[in-house]
Design a protein around this motif. Structure first.
Motif, mmCIF file in Angstrom:
data_model
loop_
_atom_site.group_PDB
_atom_site.id
_atom_site.type_symbol
_atom_site.label_atom_id
_atom_site.label_comp_id
_atom_site.label_asym_id
_atom_site.label_seq_id
_atom_site.Cartn_x
_atom_site.Cartn_y
_atom_site.Cartn_z
ATOM 1 N N ASP A 5 -6.536 -2.667 -14.225
ATOM 2 C CA ASP A 5 -6.397 -4.046 -13.780
ATOM 3 C C ASP A 5 -5.357 -4.751 -14.644
ATOM 4 O OD1 ASP A 5 -8.388 -3.818 -11.858
ATOM 5 O OD2 ASP A 5 -9.977 -4.320 -13.285
ATOM 6 N N PRO A 6 -4.367 -5.403 -14.041
ATOM 7 C CA PRO A 6 -3.319 -6.048 -14.837
ATOM 8 C C PRO A 6 -3.824 -7.302 -15.533
ATOM 9 C CG PRO A 6 -3.014 -6.552 -12.526
ATOM 10 C CD PRO A 6 -4.139 -5.551 -12.595
ATOM 11 N N LEU A 7 -3.373 -7.491 -16.745
ATOM 12 C CA LEU A 7 -3.659 -8.717 -17.479
ATOM 13 C C LEU A 7 -2.637 -9.787 -17.145
ATOM 14 C CD1 LEU A 7 -5.315 -10.137 -19.725
ATOM 15 C CD2 LEU A 7 -3.740 -9.117 -21.387
ATOM 16 N N TYR A 8 -1.402 -9.340 -16.924
ATOM 17 C CA TYR A 8 -0.316 -10.285 -16.648
ATOM 18 C C TYR A 8 0.789 -9.536 -15.935
ATOM 19 C CZ TYR A 8 3.688 -13.352 -17.773
ATOM 20 O OH TYR A 8 4.803 -14.139 -17.720
ATOM 21 N N SER A 9 1.147 -9.986 -14.751
ATOM 22 C CA SER A 9 2.185 -9.332 -13.967
ATOM 23 C C SER A 9 3.394 -10.256 -13.829
ATOM 24 C CB SER A 9 1.653 -8.961 -12.581
ATOM 25 O OG SER A 9 1.288 -10.126 -11.863
ATOM 26 N N THR A 10 4.540 -9.659 -13.511
ATOM 27 C CA THR A 10 5.772 -10.415 -13.316
ATOM 28 C C THR A 10 6.228 -10.248 -11.876
ATOM 29 O OG1 THR A 10 6.411 -10.029 -15.616
ATOM 30 C CG2 THR A 10 8.135 -10.747 -14.107
ATOM 31 N N PRO A 11 6.236 -11.332 -11.089
ATOM 32 C CA PRO A 11 6.686 -11.211 -9.693
ATOM 33 C C PRO A 11 8.158 -10.828 -9.610
ATOM 34 C CG PRO A 11 5.486 -13.269 -10.056
ATOM 35 C CD PRO A 11 5.748 -12.674 -11.401
#
Length: 326
Positions: A5-11
């Motif tokens: 599960d991602p903690l922080y993604s970059t669009p």
């Protein structure tokens, strides 16, 4: 296959552009590029006529869901009052903010018109005075702003106690003696502030360190209000002083210029001015807590400077408050 599960993604930039085209009535399709990735993600947006905007996608934060509703309402209030500050752009439906969805969950989004002007200089007294003047104008306007629904309250729980708990619980400070020292400083500072009488409570910018502005025709035009909320005026003043004395800096003449600019517009009570010196410590704890809360995202190496900050805090106390009745 094990899924993470991602903690922080970059669009993707293309997705950001499509989101803006869908929700905002700008001229033609927009071009975007990322300016900054960190506490918030910032993008430069240029429409087909060359008009420039800044799109902000809020980061998740341990202090709670971003209070974008109150922030954008306050910015609209400042615009009506003639205070030089960032202007949020309404969507096609008239909303001042939206929520976009990333793998880790919802993130709040705001589009601002880009502020013209140059970056302030850390050593220019004129820029410091301009910052003080705009903060005073902001506080004058804040007296007629209703912030009853604000999610953030810049009180000692928000600025000091919870940040210390994040430092303690993050494990980034492994030396038990240093951790006890930090706890002692936090407790002592809280008690000193609680003894202060008649401190002014007002809607604060929350991050007026001198660089959340552009200097345009001699005025400091403020942006980056997402740490704001109702709180201590003394704290709002202290952030500028903290920026001039923390991390080895010795730029106290800029603090004098900042205060001169503020007082040219609005008086400061002796209680608020004295308390601002104490709030330098509070501000440093707030920053340390922000970084400590991101240990799992940024890695412990990026935040291990926190364990070296007790010396600065102790020295500030010793230089400013020993043998003084406060």
């Amino acid at each position: 296959m094990l899924d993470f599960d991602p903690l922080y993604s970059t669009p993707r930039i293309e997705a950001v552009g499509r989101f803006i085209d869908q929700h905002y009535a700008l001229a033609g399709s927009v071009r975007c590029r990322m300016l900054h990735r960190g506490l918030n993600d910032l993008y430069l947006v240029i429409d087909s006529t060359g008009e420039r905007y800044v799109f902000r996608l809020s980061h998740h934060r341990s202090r709670g869901q971003p209070d974008v509703k109150t922030e954008t309402a306050f910015l609209t209030h400042l615009q009506r009052a003639g205070v030089p500050a960032a202007v949020p752009i309404a969507t096609r439906d008239g909303a001042l903010f939206l929520r976009g969805y990333t793998p880790e969950g919802a993130r709040e989004a705001v589009l601002f018109r880009e502020i013209s002007g140059r970056e302030p200089s850390a050593t220019d007294a004129g820029d410091a005075r301009a910052n003080g003047k705009t903060l005073a104008l902001l506080h004058n306007a804040a007296q007629t702003f209703s912030s009853g629904g604000a999610m953030y309250r810049l009180d000692l729980e928000h600025l000091l106690h919870r940040p210390y708990a994040r430092i303690r619980d993050s494990g980034v400070v492994e030396d038990a003696d240093i951790l006890r020292d930090l706890e002692t400083i936090a407790t002592r500072t809280a008690k000193a502030i609680e003894r202060c009488e008649n401190l002014t409570w007002i809607y604060c910018h929350g991050d007026c360190h001198g660089f959340n502005a552009r200097i345009d025709a001699g005025d400091a035009v403020f942006f980056d209000f997402d740490d704001g909320g109702p709180g201590y005026l003394a704290y709002d003043l202290s952030v500028f002083l903290w920026a001039k004395v923390s991390f080895g800096r010795t730029l106290t003449p800029m603090w004098t210029a900042f205060i001169d600019g503020y007082r040219a517009i609005r008086p400061i009570t002796p209680h608020d001015f004295e308390a601002a010196l104490r709030f330098v410590i509070v501000r440093h704890f707030w920053l340390m807590g922000e970084y400590a809360s991101r240990t799992n995202e940024w890695g412990s190496d990026a935040v291990n400077w926190i364990g070296r900050q007790a010396a600065f805090l102790n020295n500030w106390e010793a230089d400013r408050f020993v043998d003084r009745l406060f």
